[in-house]
Design a protein around this motif. Structure first.
Motif, PDB file in Angstrom:
ATOM      1  N   VAL B  13       0.824  -1.066  -0.088  1.00 34.52           N
ATOM      2  CA  VAL B  13       0.065  -0.113  -0.017  1.00 34.52           C
ATOM      3  C   VAL B  13       0.993   1.142  -0.086  1.00 34.52           C
ATOM      4  O   VAL B  13       1.808   1.378   0.804  1.00 34.52           O
ATOM      5  CB  VAL B  13      -0.926  -0.082   1.197  1.00 34.52           C
ATOM      6  CG1 VAL B  13      -1.828   1.240   1.188  1.00 34.52           C
ATOM      7  CG2 VAL B  13      -1.647  -1.328   1.367  1.00 34.52           C
ATOM      8  N   PRO B  15       1.663   4.647   0.955  1.00 36.89           N
ATOM      9  CA  PRO B  15       1.327   5.496   2.255  1.00 36.89           C
ATOM     10  C   PRO B  15       0.798   7.012   1.738  1.00 36.89           C
ATOM     11  O   PRO B  15       1.539   7.403   0.606  1.00 36.89           O
ATOM     12  CB  PRO B  15       2.344   5.660   3.095  1.00 36.89           C
ATOM     13  CG  PRO B  15       3.524   4.845   2.551  1.00 36.89           C
ATOM     14  CD  PRO B  15       2.977   4.498   1.186  1.00 36.89           C
ATOM     15  N   PRO B  16      -0.062   7.484   2.284  1.00 35.84           N
ATOM     16  CA  PRO B  16      -0.462   8.871   1.800  1.00 35.84           C
ATOM     17  C   PRO B  16       0.808   9.900   1.596  1.00 35.84           C
ATOM     18  O   PRO B  16       1.628   9.648   2.555  1.00 35.84           O
ATOM     19  CB  PRO B  16      -1.594   9.447   2.985  1.00 35.84           C
ATOM     20  CG  PRO B  16      -1.369   8.671   3.864  1.00 35.84           C
ATOM     21  CD  PRO B  16      -0.884   7.250   3.234  1.00 35.84           C
ATOM     22  N   ALA B  17       0.538  10.790   0.805  1.00 33.76           N
ATOM     23  CA  ALA B  17       1.939  11.697   0.819  1.00 33.76           C
ATOM     24  C   ALA B  17       2.445  12.449   2.087  1.00 33.76           C
ATOM     25  O   ALA B  17       3.571  12.544   2.309  1.00 33.76           O
ATOM     26  CB  ALA B  17       1.524  12.647  -0.330  1.00 33.76           C
ATOM     27  N   ASP B  18       1.487  12.854   2.707  1.00 35.23           N
ATOM     28  CA  ASP B  18       1.827  13.738   3.825  1.00 35.23           C
ATOM     29  C   ASP B  18       1.119  13.313   5.109  1.00 35.23           C
ATOM     30  O   ASP B  18      -0.020  13.157   5.089  1.00 35.23           O
ATOM     31  CB  ASP B  18       1.516  15.106   3.594  1.00 35.23           C
ATOM     32  CG  ASP B  18       1.994  16.010   4.819  1.00 35.23           C
ATOM     33  OD1 ASP B  18       3.207  16.221   4.939  1.00 35.23           O
ATOM     34  OD2 ASP B  18       1.229  16.765   5.280  1.00 35.23           O
ATOM     35  N   HIS B  19       1.802  13.207   6.176  1.00 37.38           N
ATOM     36  CA  HIS B  19       1.398  12.726   7.516  1.00 37.38           C
ATOM     37  C   HIS B  19       1.304  14.096   8.174  1.00 37.38           C
ATOM     38  O   HIS B  19       2.130  14.701   8.418  1.00 37.38           O
ATOM     39  CB  HIS B  19       2.053  11.854   8.249  1.00 37.38           C
ATOM     40  CG  HIS B  19       2.361  10.575   7.610  1.00 37.38           C
ATOM     41  ND1 HIS B  19       1.213   9.694   7.471  1.00 37.38           N
ATOM     42  CD2 HIS B  19       3.350  10.143   6.455  1.00 37.38           C
ATOM     43  CE1 HIS B  19       1.625   8.723   6.640  1.00 37.38           C
ATOM     44  NE2 HIS B  19       2.883   8.900   6.153  1.00 37.38           N
ATOM     45  N   GLY B  20       0.109  14.810   8.287  1.00 31.25           N
ATOM     46  CA  GLY B  20       0.044  16.076   8.849  1.00 31.25           C
ATOM     47  C   GLY B  20      -0.055  16.420  10.325  1.00 31.25           C
ATOM     48  O   GLY B  20      -0.549  17.315  10.893  1.00 31.25           O
TER      49      GLY B  20
END
Lengths: 253, 353
Positions: B13, B15-20
Motif C-alpha cells: 500500500v 502511504p499517503p503523501a503527507d502525514h499532517g
C-alpha cells in the motif's frame, strides 16, 4: 542447512542448532534458520512456542545454551543487546521503542545526539541536523512528514512504528527483528507497516518478522518458520504453502 | 482461511503523501502558555486595582517589581531543580531543608573565615561550602533513587527529615547570624541602584539551567527518561548515572538558594526553605510540567514561580487577609492541572499513562 530460500547470496545471519534452557525447562531446542539480504523470514507459532526466546537469543538479551550464531559467516556472541545493535542487528518491540515526548529526530538520535557549537563556543544539540536526517530517513521509508518538530506522541501507531524502523535504518541495521509489529494497529496502519517491510526488503536488509497474523505473513514474507514447543515444526517457502498448512504446523498433527 | 493467501502479497500500500501530524490545536497552545497567561492576567488585575482603588500604578512602581523579584528568588531556584527532577518522572521533597542546611553551613563558614581572610574571600568560601554541602544530600538522594531503586517520593522524604535534623543541629536550634560587609552588600545592594544582586545571580544561574535542559544531551536524556525509561535504556543511556547527577544538581540548586538566603538576611536558618518546597512543586506544575514526567520547561517554571510570587505579593498590595494567598495559589494549581488534562483528552494526543 536447508536451501529453501533458493537465492544465491550468502546468508547475512545464520542460526545453527540454537538451544536455550531455563533451569529444567528447555525453551528452544536445536533451531536453525538463515536470513539473506533482502529476505523476510516470518517466525510463527503458538504462545510459548519459543519465538520470543529465539529472537532474544539472537538479539543478545539471552545467552544461548547451545548452538551458534553466524553473522556474515563469522561466529558471533552478543553479551548485550547493545552489542548486537552495534553489529547491525536491531530489534523493534511494539511499545518499548520510543520516547513519546521527543521529535522523530530526537528519537532517531536518542543517546547519540549530534552537537554543534553555537556562537563559536557553546555546545548545543544540533536539532536542524537531527530534523534533516529524520526527514531523509523517513522519506526513504516513503513516509513524508511536514512537521519535524512535533513530538511522536502526535503520530499514529503505524507512524510510530515507522519511526522505530527509521531509527534502525538510519543506524544501518542490516537485520531487523520485528516482534508483532502489527499487533496493536488498526487495519490501514497494519498495511502501512507491511509496506514499510517491503521497503526494507527492497533496500537489501534482512527482516525477521514475528506475527500471529497469517494475512500479514503471507503479504510480506518470503519464507516462514514454524516453531512448536521449542522445536522447529517446519519451514516453508510462502509461495509454496497455504494458511491451512501453516496452521497445521502450528498446532501439530 | 479459505481465501487465496497470495491476495495481499502483490499490492504494497502506498502511504499517503503527507502525514499532517504535529499541528498544535488552540487548546494545546493555551496549555503550553498557561503560566504566562495566568501571569498576564494577574498583573492586569493588580494594575487595574492599583489604578481604580489607589489611583496609582502597580507595574510602574519599581519597588513592587523589585520586591516581587527578591521574593521569587528562592522559589525560582528550588523550582529549577524541581523541574529537572519532575521531568525525569521523580520528585524531590528534600529541597526545602537542603536549602536550610546550605544557609546554616554558609553562615557558619563565613563566621569562621571572617578573621582569617579578606571579607570577599570569606564570602566566596562560605558560598562554595554551602553549595557543596547541599550536593551531599543530593548525592544520597541520587544513590537511593538510581542505584537502590527507592521511589523518589520516599527516598527524598527520608532526606527531608535527615537534612532538617542536621540543619537544626548545626544551627543549634536557632539562627546563625553573620556580620560581613561584603555578604550583606551582596544580599541587599543593587546593580545601577535598581536590580538586586541576588536576582542577577539567580537569573544567570537559571539561564544556565535553561541551557542545560533545552540544549544539552543531559537535558534531552532527562526528557527521554521521564517519558519512557525502557526506551532510554535501550538507546544506550546510562539511566542510573543520569539520575544520580540529576539529584546532585537538584541539591545544588537548593544550595544556591540557601547561600543567597544567608546573604539576604545576614544569617543562616534551618527553616529557610521550609515553606518553599510545595511552592516549588506548584511552580513546576503551573509552569506546564506533568507530574508523570516527560514534560516541562525552565521558562514555564519561571512563569509559574512568578505567578505564585505575584499572587503572594499582590494580595499584600491590595491589603486582604494573607490567608487568601493560600486559596488563590491553590485555585491556580487546580485550574492549571485541569487545563492540562483537558488538553490531553481533547487533542487526541497518545499520552502514555
Amino acid at each position: 542447512m536447508n536451501d529453501l530460500s533458493g537465492t544465491p547470496t550468502a546468508p547475512l545471519l545464520e542460526i545453527r542448532h540454537l538451544s536455550k534452557s531455563f533451569g529444567a525447562v528447555q525453551a528452544l531446542k536445536e533451531v536453525s534458520m538463515t536470513i539473506r539480504a533482502g529476505e523476510v523470514v516470518a517466525l510463527a507459532g503458538d504462545n510459548g512456542a519459543g519465538k520470543t526466546t529465539l529472537i532474544k537469543a539472537v538479539s543478545g538479551v539471552y545467552a544461548p545454551s547451545g548452538g551458534e550464531i553466524l553473522l556474515d559467516g563469522q561466529p558471533v556472541r552478543f553479551a548485550s543487546p547493545q552489542e548486537a545493535r552495534d553489529r547491525g542487528i536491531e530489534t523493534i518491540y511494539q511499545d518499548l521503542a520510543l520516547a513519546d515526548n521527543l521529535t522523530i529526530g530526537g528519537n532517531i538520535f536518542l543517546g547519540r545526539e549530534p552537537m554543534r557549537k553555537a556562537l563559536g563556543f557553546l555546545p548545543v544539540l544540533d536539532r536542524r541536523r537531527m530534523a534533516e536526517a529524520a526527514r531523509e530517513t523517513m522519506a526513504r521509508l516513503d513516509f513524508h512528514v511536514s512537521r519535524m518538530d512535533a513530538p511522536v506522541s502526535n503520530f499514529s501507531g503505524g507512524q510510530r512504528q515507522a519511526v522505530a524502523i527509521g531509527r534502525a535504518v538510519y543506524w544501518n541495521a542490516r537485520v531487523l527483528i520485528m516482534d508483532e509489529p502489527t499487533a496493536a494497529l488498526g487495519v490501514p496502519e497494519q498495511r502501512k507497516v507491511i509496506a514499510l517491510i517491503h521497503q526494507l526488503k527492497a533496500q537489501g536488509r534482512g527482516v525477521i518478522f514475528i506475527s500471529h497474523n497469517l494475512q500479514d505473513i503471507f503479504a510480506v514474507a518470503d519464507r516462514i518458520i514454524v516453531l512448536r514447543r521449542g522445536v522447529e515444526a517446519g519451514e516453508r517457502r510462502i509461495s509454496e504453502t497455504s494458511h491451512e498448512e501453516v496452521v497445521r504446523l502450528m498446532v501439530g498433527g | 482461511m479459505t481465501s487465496d493467501p497470495h491476495i495481499d502479497r502483490a499490492a504494497p500500500v502506498a502511504p499517503p503523501a503527507d502525514h499532517g501530524a504535529g499541528r498544535l490545536t488552540l487548546l494545546q497552545r493555551i496549555a503550553k502558555l498557561r503560566a504566562w497567561l495566568f501571569l498576564g492576567a494577574l498583573l492586569l488585575f493588580f494594575e487595574g486595582w492599583a489604578r481604580i482603588v489607589y489611583g496609582g500604578t502597580f507595574l510602574g512602581n519599581t519597588y513592587n517589581l523589585q520586591s516581587i523579584a527578591i521574593f521569587a528568588v528562592a522559589r525560582l531556584l528550588l523550582a529549577t531543580g524541581q523541574t529537572f527532577v519532575i521531568i525525569s518522572g521523580g520528585i524531590d521533597l528534600s529541597l526545602g531543608f537542603i536549602m536550610g542546611l546550605a544557609a546554616v553551613v554558609a553562615a557558619h563558614v563565613v563566621v569562621w573565615a571572617n578573621p582569617l581572610m579578606p571579607a570577599p574571600v570569606a564570602v566566596l568560601v562560605g558560598f562554595l561550602a554551602g553549595v557543596l554541602i547541599a550536593c551531599i544530600p543530593g548525592a544520597v538522594n541520587g544513590f537511593l533513587v538510581a542505584y537502590l531503586k527507592v521511589p523518589p517520593f520516599i527516598g527524598t522524604l527520608g532526606m527531608f527529615g535527615v537534612a532538617r535534623g542536621v540543619a537544626f543541629l548545626l544551627a543549634g536550634g536557632t539562627t546563625v547570624p553573620v556580620s560581613n560587609p561584603v555578604l550583606s552588600a551582596l544580599g541587599n545592594s543593587r546593580l545601577f541602584g535598581s536590580i538586586p544582586w541576588t536576582v542577577i545571580i539567580a537569573a544567570v544561574f537559571i539561564l544556565l539551567m535553561h541551557y542545560v535542559l533545552s540544549q544539552t544531551r543531559f537535558g534531552q536524556h532527562n526528557y527521554a527518561i521521564g517519558a519512557n525509561p525502557q526506551a532510554a535504556r535501550r538507546a544506550g543511556i546510562d539511566i542510573r548515572k543520569h539520575l544520580f547527577r540529576l539529584y546532585v544538581l537538584s541539591g545544588a540548586c537548593a544550595g544556591l538558594a540557601g547561600v543567597l538566603y544567608t546573604a539576604q538576611f545576614s544569617a543562616g536558618a534551618a527553616q529557610a526553605g521550609e515553606p518553599l518546597l510545595l511552592d516549588s512543586v506548584a511552580a513546576v506544575v503551573i509552569g506546564g510540567a506533568s507530574l508523570f514526567g516527560g514534560s516541562g520547561t525552565i521558562l514555564g517554571t519561571v512563569a509559574g514561580a512568578f505567578v505564585i510570587a505575584v499572587i503572594q505579593y499582590g494580595l499584600v498590595f491590595v491589603d486582604v487577609k494573607p490567608f487568601w494567598q493560600f486559596i488563590s495559589v491553590g485555585v491556580v494549581i487546580i485550574i492549571s492541572v485541569l487545563i492540562d488534562q483537558a488538553q490531553r483528552s481533547f487533542s487526541g494526543g497518545r499520552q502514555s499513562e
